[in-house]
Design an enzyme around this catalytic site. Structure first.
Site, PDB file in Angstrom:
ATOM      1  N   TYR A 119       0.805  -1.088   0.122  1.00  0.00           N
ATOM      2  CA  TYR A 119      -0.004  -0.106  -0.064  1.00  0.00           C
ATOM      3  C   TYR A 119       0.770   1.280   0.087  1.00  0.00           C
ATOM      4  O   TYR A 119       0.774   2.115  -0.651  1.00  0.00           O
ATOM      5  CB  TYR A 119      -0.978  -0.250   1.192  1.00  0.00           C
ATOM      6  CG  TYR A 119      -2.103   0.871   0.955  1.00  0.00           C
ATOM      7  CD1 TYR A 119      -2.479   1.403  -0.148  1.00  0.00           C
ATOM      8  CD2 TYR A 119      -2.882   1.378   2.105  1.00  0.00           C
ATOM      9  CE1 TYR A 119      -3.682   2.321  -0.370  1.00  0.00           C
ATOM     10  CE2 TYR A 119      -3.987   2.154   2.106  1.00  0.00           C
ATOM     11  CZ  TYR A 119      -4.389   2.514   0.849  1.00  0.00           C
ATOM     12  OH  TYR A 119      -5.226   3.502   0.585  1.00  0.00           O
ATOM     13  N   GLU A 126       2.228   6.551  -6.924  1.00  0.00           N
ATOM     14  CA  GLU A 126       1.175   7.482  -7.393  1.00  0.00           C
ATOM     15  C   GLU A 126       1.681   8.853  -7.399  1.00  0.00           C
ATOM     16  O   GLU A 126       1.505   9.600  -8.291  1.00  0.00           O
ATOM     17  CB  GLU A 126      -0.480   7.079  -6.720  1.00  0.00           C
ATOM     18  CG  GLU A 126      -0.742   5.754  -6.986  1.00  0.00           C
ATOM     19  CD  GLU A 126      -2.014   5.132  -6.309  1.00  0.00           C
ATOM     20  OE1 GLU A 126      -2.525   6.128  -5.802  1.00  0.00           O
ATOM     21  OE2 GLU A 126      -2.160   4.097  -6.114  1.00  0.00           O
TER      22      GLU A 126
END
Length: 197
Positions: A119, A126
């Site tokens: 994660y 991102e």
């Protein structure tokens, strides 16, 4: 997602480098990530969390990586693609075996443990990709609408992307701690069942 994983490995073996591997999986990534929109409301997870996660990934796939060609060679793209791919292979395996009522503990453990690394890895990829896109968005005026116009409306995509990056600050910890809570609940419950009486 297994197609994407195999595509990445094959491209890496052929090139001998992990740089610019995005091009080897661009089409299946767009197809499968956009197809994930069909999941919202179907998978046995929170509709709000699923919708947020899927929409943010679709946004990153199309509105950032597809739209700003210059970022496609960034290593940060590979960072989030690898994180997404491993996560989705595990998640879909989890759902499949759960439907078959034969869920191996290893898959359950992987589903509720590997996110601890994957994660933050995905989120880092991102954010770094959006950050890399900023100078090109500012220079080109991509998706921006300036005044004057007949609608009397303006939109600055550059500023919007900065706001998207800032939104990760409150949202990421919430989702991360939610998953940690789920992990404790699910795996401790499993351990209870495994203990001999």
């Amino acid at each position: 997602w297994l197609v994407i994983a195999v595509g990445l490995v094959r491209a890496y073996l052929a090139k001998g480098s992990y740089h610019s591997l995005y091009y080897s999986i661009e089409k299946p990534l767009k197809f499968f990530q956009t197809g994930a929109l069909l999941e919202v409301g179907i998978v046995p997870s929170s509709v709000v969390l699923t919708a947020f996660q899927v929409m943010s990934r679709v946004f990153l796939t199309w509105a950032v990586t597809h739209s700003v060609k210059e970022v496609q060679t960034e290593d940060s793209v590979l960072l989030f693609v690898v994180a997404w791919t491993i996560t989705e292979i595990i998640r879909y395996s989890f759902y499949t075996f759960s439907l078959l009522n034969h869920l191996p503990y290893l898959i359950k453990w992987a589903r509720y443990t590997l996110f601890i690394v994957l994660y933050p890895m995905g989120v880092s990829g991102e954010l770094l990709t959006i950050y890399a896109a900023l100078p090109f968005v500012r220079q080109s005026g991509l998706y921006s609408i300036s005044l004057p116009n007949k609608y009397n409306f303006s939109f600055d995509y550059y500023t919007f992307l900065i706001l998207v990056m800032i939104s990760y600050i409150p949202i990421f910890p919430q989702l991360y701690f939610h998953m940690l809570h789920q992990r404790r609940k699910v795996l401790s419950h499993t351990e209870e069942h495994k203990k001999p009486e």
